[in-house]
Design an enzyme around this catalytic site. Structure first.
Site, mmCIF file in Angstrom:
data_model
loop_
_atom_site.group_PDB
_atom_site.id
_atom_site.type_symbol
_atom_site.label_atom_id
_atom_site.label_comp_id
_atom_site.label_asym_id
_atom_site.label_seq_id
_atom_site.Cartn_x
_atom_site.Cartn_y
_atom_site.Cartn_z
ATOM 1 C CG HIS A 96 -2.126 -0.917 0.979
ATOM 2 N ND1 HIS A 96 -3.312 -0.795 1.654
ATOM 3 C CD2 HIS A 96 -2.295 -1.960 0.128
ATOM 4 C CE1 HIS A 96 -4.164 -1.730 1.245
ATOM 5 N NE2 HIS A 96 -3.563 -2.453 0.327
ATOM 6 C CG HIS A 261 -4.132 -11.694 -2.280
ATOM 7 N ND1 HIS A 261 -5.225 -11.263 -2.984
ATOM 8 C CD2 HIS A 261 -3.715 -10.610 -1.577
ATOM 9 C CE1 HIS A 261 -5.459 -9.984 -2.729
ATOM 10 N NE2 HIS A 261 -4.535 -9.573 -1.875
#
Ligand code: HEM
Length: 726
Positions: A96, A261
């Protein structure tokens, strides 16, 4: 003192100093000059002598890394690690941090450590990352100024990957922290987090401007699908746009999402509206810059609430393995809802799927999960093909993820000269805009004979100056790309940009190439273009009666076509350059706003922008040779005429176009036409702060200062990308 005098006690003043209705409240469209005075030395506790590169190079890098790796499994009571490992959490923080980058204007990204500040620290998408940074504080504290937050956040991502068994491509330090939030980055104009999709152009499905996310407060896409609509194919569309704006192609995108992920989990134990408190910037003072206080159960581990989606993607969320594609492709998935009420996907009973451990109890199990965005990698035909290939070829997947992660996290650091530390990979990558080193040294004699050849070539001051400007002014401080080094103005796409007046540019470059050939020594075109510009400035100063020499720093290399990524250089094309009075005719924005935007990308101050515009105008550097803003009878003479005339009230101005884009200036008494100009010219008389600076240069004692300041600002621009000089 008399307490009755205190303005707050007496109730006479409603707000403290700095409060009250501001100019921006009264006049929302006022010029945003604030973006040219960010990161003032007054905000920076390090002082001007601090050299971050030196500090970083003195760090005990191996011990630093070991400390970060040890921290991953040192679970803290106040925010215990899922599965006893902070790896996934740290990767998400790093991702992020880097993921706000957008190639359109180069703004955003990991290079400044801005996740520490609002709005980013409080974006819904950055939920609970305040804790990730707090977990890193003991390491930051130990090493102090030797490691910036910006570097530490990315290093933590790398250490997380490595400690879970993934071999990264490399790491470079060199990101210097800012001390206040950036004001120039346009994150959108909605006033609601995750509000409806105002930034979408519903006619062509594209996003507003350079924006890299589909909603205010997100890094990229809504994990539940566009506007919460769990449609994987439509989600793929959004992912392609947003990842594309970060300069990631489909293969890099699939590798990143699947690689990321493979680790960690999503958190959605219960309804956030019921249990989760205010974000850090809105939270109460005793929360000490943290936020999202969660009152559900223990508030942590299996009771945590972040995105509202619940569960892990793979059965072993703290280990690098190839399970992500196994489970995505081999199981069938059905749409379900998390305990928080979010759309997500669960393996069907018939899939007989493996399970993941619970975050707080390795012996308890929980169903696997995919977000709608993950399902896009299976449902979109292009993504599916790549997913299948990566599923079958682990080496290809690992290489693609390692490279894409490296690019994601280093994309905005500029040339490789700026990369620090022992883990900088040798391999040169096309997105680093490589430039060959030069192997010559020009003597003073060489330089003066080149200058003579330049002056004898018949090229005008205007041609010399505008070509050098065109070459150097592609630089943008936002991601440290562009600039005169590399001489890429000789190459596509730059050579054909409208702002560069291609036909004219071609002539100048041919003449300079013939000088390069005739010259007895060796000189790169990149250096020659700048030297020619400097020669033009010196000649113009001489024409105005000043004998000056413009500092020249040789050493620019000429990049080749093969070293130049056409598409990614396309993003450097200025749609407006107020310094050359250029604005793409399709744009419907005020020219002065775009001038300030470009000045910000060029890292210029308000006086530097002002003196450059005033100088470039009288040197005749307009892109199309127009007379707009050329407020002088002596084009090619470095005088302060632009300023004296823009301040001269005996001239009256009137718009000649309906949108107030172009103007004619007439003698107030005789009505005779004197000059023409654009908004990027008249703003120096109209805006009071710019006018104040223009008065310094336009006063009777302003000419010497004008010439000195112009030369200094010009030299700054010519050398913006010369990190090798520092
Ligand atoms: C977690 C969405 C891309 C790495 C999450 C979560 C969501 C999400 C909803 C759960 C947050 C929480 O509730 O704690 C997305 C979407 C993506 C995307 C929509 C793009 C389409 C990526 C990429 C990476 C990444 C590119 C890294 C390369 C992670 C990691 C976690 C995570 C490691 C686990 C965090 C933890 O364990 O606490 N992501 N993600 N994601 N994401 Fe992504």
């Amino acid at each position: 003192g008399d307490i009755g005098q205190c303005p707050f006690m007496s109730g006479a003043q409603k707000e403290p100093a700095g409060g009250g209705t501001s100019n921006r409240d009264w006049w929302p469209n006022e010029l945003k000059l604030n973006i040219l005075r960010q990161n003032a030395t007054k905000s920076n506790p390090m002082g001007e002598d601090f050299n971050y590169a030196e500090a970083f190079n003195s760090v005990d890098y191996a011990t630093l890394k070991q400390d970060v790796i040890d921290l991953m499994t040192d679970s803290q009571d106040w925010w215990p690690a899922d599965y006893g490992h902070y790896g996934g959490f740290m990767i998400r923080m790093a991702w992020h941090s880097a993921g706000t980058y957008r190639v359109g204007d180069g703004r955003g990204g990991a290079a400044t450590g801005n996740q520490r500040f609002a709005p980013l620290n409080s974006w819904p998408d950055n939920g609970n990352l305040d804790k990730a940074r707090l977990l890193l504080w003991p390491v930051k504290k130990k090493y102090g100024n030797k490691i910036s937050w910006a570097d530490l956040m990315i290093l933590a991502g790398n250490c997380a990957l490595e400690s879970m068994g993934f071999k990264t491509f490399g790491f470079a330090g060199g990101r210097e922290d800012v001390w206040e939030p950036e004001q120039d980055i346009y994150w959108g104009s909605e006033n609601q987090w995750l509000g409806n999709d105002e930034r979408y152009d519903t006619s062509d499905g594209d996003l507003e401007g350079h924006l890299g996310a589909v909603h205010m407060g997100l890094i990229y896409v809504n994990p539940e699908g566009p506007n919460g609509n769990p449609d994987p194919l439509k989600s793929a569309h959004d992912i392609k746009i947003t990842f594309g704006r970060m300069a990631m192609n489909d293969e890099e995108t699939v590798a990143l999402v699947a690689g990321g992920h493979t680790f960690g989990k999503a958190h959605g134990a219960a309804n956030p509206d019921e249990y989760v408190g205010a974000e850090p910037h809105g939270a109460s003072i005793e929360e000490m810059s943290t936020g999202w206080k969660n009152t559900f159960g223990t508030g942590v581990l299996d009771d945590a609430i972040t995105s509202g989606i619940e569960g892990a993607w793979t059965p072993n969320p703290t280990r690098w393995d190839h399970d992500y594609f196994d489970v995505l492709l081999n199981y069938d998935w059905e749409l379900t809802k998390s305990p928080a009420g979010a759309h997500q996907w669960t393996p069907t009973a018939a899939s007989n799927a493996r399970m993941a451990p619970k975050a707080g109890d390795a012996n308890a199990k929980q169903a696997l999960m995919m977000t709608t965005a993950d399902m896009a990698l299976k449902v979109d035909p292009t993504y599916l093909e790549i997913s299948k290939r990566f599923h079958n070829d682990h080496k290809a997947f690992e290489d693609a993820f390692a490279r894409a992660w490296y690019k994601l996290t280093h994309r905005d650091m500029g040339p490789i000269d700026r990369y620090l530390g022992p883990e900088v990979p040798q391999e040169e990558l096309i997105w680093q805009d490589p430039i060959p080193k030069v192997d010559y040294t020009l003597s003073d004699l060489d330089i003066s004979s080149l200058k003579k050849m330049i002056l004898a070539s018949g090229l005008s001051v205007s041609q010399l100056v505008s070509t050098a400007w065109a070459s150097a002014s592609t630089y943008r401080g936002s991601d440290k790309r562009g600039g005169a080094n590399g001489g890429r103005i000789r190459l596509e796409p730059q050579r054909s940009w409208e702002v560069n007046n291609p036909a004219e540019l071609d002539n100048v470059l041919k003449t300079l190439e013939s000088i390069q050939n005739e010259f007895s020594g060796t000189v790169s075109m990149a250096d020659l273009i700048v030297l020619a510009g400097n020669t033009g400035v010196e000649e113009a100063a001489k024409n105005a009666g000043h004998n000056i020499s413009v500092p020249f720093s040789q050493g620019r290399g000429d990049a080749t076509k093969e070293q130049t990524d056409l598409e990614s250089f396309g993003y450097l094309e200025p749609l407006a350059d107020g310094f050359r009075n250029y604005m793409n005719s399709k744009l419907n924005v005020a020219a002065e706003d775009l001038l300030v935007d470009r000045a910000n990308l060029l890292t210029l101050s308000i006086p530097e922008m002002t003196v450059l515009v005033g100088g470039l105008r009288v040197l005749g550097a307009n892109y199309d040779g127009s007379k707009h803003g050329v407020f002088t009878d002596n084009v090619g003479s470095l005088t302060n005429d632009f300023f004296t005339n823009v301040l001269d009230f005996s001239i009256t101005w009137k718009a000649t176009t309906s949108e107030d884009k172009e103007f004619i200036g007439r003698d107030r008494r005789t009505n005779a036409m004197k000059f023409s100009g654009t908004r990027a010219d008249l703003i120096f008389g109209s805006n009071t702060e710019l006018r104040a600076v223009a008065e310094v240069y336009g006063a009777n004692d302003g000419q010497d200062k004008f010439v000195n300041d112009f030369v200094a600002a010009w030299t700054k621009v010519m050398n913006l990308d010369r990190f090798d000089l520092e």
